[in-house]
Structures are given as structure tokens and as C-alpha cells.
Motif scaffolding. Sequence first.
Motif, PDB file in Angstrom:
ATOM      1  N   GLY A 138       0.795  -1.220   0.000  1.00 28.22           N
ATOM      2  CA  GLY A 138       0.000   0.000   0.000  1.00 28.22           C
ATOM      3  C   GLY A 138       0.824   1.265   0.000  1.00 28.22           C
ATOM      4  O   GLY A 138       0.288   2.358   0.216  1.00 28.22           O
ATOM      5  N   LYS A 139       2.107   1.174  -0.267  1.00 28.29           N
ATOM      6  CA  LYS A 139       2.982   2.339  -0.289  1.00 28.29           C
ATOM      7  C   LYS A 139       3.082   2.879  -1.709  1.00 28.29           C
ATOM      8  O   LYS A 139       3.168   2.125  -2.676  1.00 28.29           O
ATOM      9  N   LYS A 140       3.067   4.209  -1.828  1.00 30.91           N
ATOM     10  CA  LYS A 140       3.168   4.820  -3.140  1.00 30.91           C
ATOM     11  C   LYS A 140       4.550   4.590  -3.737  1.00 30.91           C
ATOM     12  O   LYS A 140       5.568   4.751  -3.067  1.00 30.91           O
ATOM     13  N   VAL A 141       4.564   4.213  -4.997  1.00 30.20           N
ATOM     14  CA  VAL A 141       5.814   4.014  -5.730  1.00 30.20           C
ATOM     15  C   VAL A 141       5.702   4.756  -7.062  1.00 30.20           C
ATOM     16  O   VAL A 141       4.594   4.969  -7.577  1.00 30.20           O
ATOM     17  N   PRO A 142       6.821   5.158  -7.629  1.00 27.89           N
ATOM     18  CA  PRO A 142       6.770   5.919  -8.888  1.00 27.89           C
ATOM     19  C   PRO A 142       6.357   5.038 -10.070  1.00 27.89           C
ATOM     20  O   PRO A 142       6.620   3.835 -10.092  1.00 27.89           O
ATOM     21  N   HIS A 143       5.708   5.662 -11.032  1.00 24.92           N
ATOM     22  CA  HIS A 143       5.358   4.968 -12.266  1.00 24.92           C
ATOM     23  C   HIS A 143       6.600   4.803 -13.136  1.00 24.92           C
ATOM     24  O   HIS A 143       7.513   5.634 -13.108  1.00 24.92           O
ATOM     25  N   THR A 144       6.613   3.736 -13.908  1.00 25.17           N
ATOM     26  CA  THR A 144       7.664   3.589 -14.913  1.00 25.17           C
ATOM     27  C   THR A 144       7.343   4.518 -16.074  1.00 25.17           C
ATOM     28  O   THR A 144       6.219   5.005 -16.208  1.00 25.17           O
ATOM     29  N   GLN A 145       8.331   4.767 -16.907  1.00 26.59           N
ATOM     30  CA  GLN A 145       8.111   5.635 -18.061  1.00 26.59           C
ATOM     31  C   GLN A 145       7.051   5.044 -18.986  1.00 26.59           C
ATOM     32  O   GLN A 145       6.223   5.768 -19.548  1.00 26.59           O
ATOM     33  N   LYS A 146       7.038   3.721 -19.114  1.00 28.24           N
ATOM     34  CA  LYS A 146       6.040   3.057 -19.961  1.00 28.24           C
ATOM     35  C   LYS A 146       4.638   3.264 -19.398  1.00 28.24           C
ATOM     36  O   LYS A 146       3.698   3.566 -20.148  1.00 28.24           O
ATOM     37  N   GLU A 147       4.485   3.118 -18.080  1.00 27.86           N
ATOM     38  CA  GLU A 147       3.189   3.323 -17.450  1.00 27.86           C
ATOM     39  C   GLU A 147       2.728   4.774 -17.608  1.00 27.86           C
ATOM     40  O   GLU A 147       1.554   5.037 -17.867  1.00 27.86           O
ATOM     41  N   PHE A 148       3.667   5.699 -17.447  1.00 31.29           N
ATOM     42  CA  PHE A 148       3.333   7.108 -17.594  1.00 31.29           C
ATOM     43  C   PHE A 148       2.854   7.405 -19.013  1.00 31.29           C
ATOM     44  O   PHE A 148       1.851   8.103 -19.215  1.00 31.29           O
TER      45      PHE A 148
END
Length: 226
Positions: A138-148
Motif C-alpha cells: 500500500g505504499k506509493k511508488v513511482p510509475h515507470t516511463q512506460k506506465e506514464f
Amino acid sequence: MRRVALRAGFVFVLGLGATAFPISAEDTKPTKDPPTTAPDWTGYVFVADVVGEVVKADDKSVTLRITWLEPQQKNGNKNNNRPKLSQNNRNFRNPLQGNTNRQNQVQLKEQHHDYELEYLPQSLVRSKTIPPKLDDKGKKVPHTQKEFDELRAPSGVTGYAANKLDLVPGTILEVYLIRDKSVSAAKATEDDLRIKYAVILGKAPNPPKDAANTGGAKPDDKKKKN
């Protein structure tokens, strides 16, 4: 020949097994990828954009409650007429913002009116901000460039990809309204308005008391407008 028959039988058994397993909640979400190109709006003309609170929504329409700010007349006459969206009246209040009326000489009264707004096949639901990504804890993690890049698609469209299922009661929504060019402005009515983009701005802390979460149910046969 026997090997081919065994392989076909194995595939058949796998198919039966797949239908036997329950579908997870994640799998019930629409899996259609966002369009790679922006929808073609050449056959439509912009009419207005408004901000309101979702009362109910399904896969065909959204019932939006708009809070209008109407000046009070000195003679005490009450004006509770339902404003027309086609007039592109900007005198509405964003539920996520406080009352911005600083002029004491003008007294404004809030009036709530509901509007049932229909989608077009190419209408898009978007989010003003990028949806958070959470890990298994449940911790926020950064999106990958592909996901973005996938969330931003299609190019040229405002916001980030969202889903009609995200429009639960209490969702604060900015809606861009258009009408078919074949309908002249002189003959156009409120029923000619359609949703171009429905942009999620946030969530109200207290959804409307009479809100109904249809959960993708079929819309009512009759449109109800206040």
C-alpha cells in the motif's frame, strides 16, 4: 497424429479449467486499452464546460449536480430557474474550492440542479492528476516511463487515462460538452448536448445524500431532471 490429438485435448482441458476458476475483482475492470490516437471531433462543436458532483453514473451517462451561484435581487424576488448548460454560464461553484465571493455588496445564493449527460461512443474519462501507484504494502511508488506514457495516451488529450467505473457518487467532475454540427445553435436544446471529456478533479468528502451508485447498471428508461 496421436501427438496432435493429445495436444488438442490438452488445450481443450485448459480451456475448461479457465472457465472453472472465479474471476478476480481486478479482472472485472475493463481491459480495453486507451486509444492510440485522439478521437475525431470534427463533426462536433464545443458548447460549454462545467464542474459538478456526480450523483450517479453508468456506462451511458452521468448525472451531474451543479451548484450555481445566483445573485439575490434587492426586491426579494426569488430566482430558482434551472440554468441552461448551452449558455456556458460560468457562475457555478467548484465543490473542491471555497466560496470565492468577496464582494459584500452582492449576495449570492447557492442553487443545486441535476443534469443527466450522455456519452458518445468516443467520449473519454480522464483524471486531472496522475493516479497513484501502490505496491503490495500500500505504499506509493513511482510509475515507470512506460506506465506514464500509457496513462497520458492518446497524445493531445487532457489529463490521464481513467475509467467510467471511477465515476462514483461524490466524484468532482469537469465535463466538456459538445453538440453535433448538424444541429444549429438556434435549434439546439439541452438534449443535444453530449460529453466530450469527463475529467476527474477529486472527491467530495460528503457525497450527496440521495446519490445512487449504479455500478454500471442500465440507465433509467426516463430521464429525470430537476
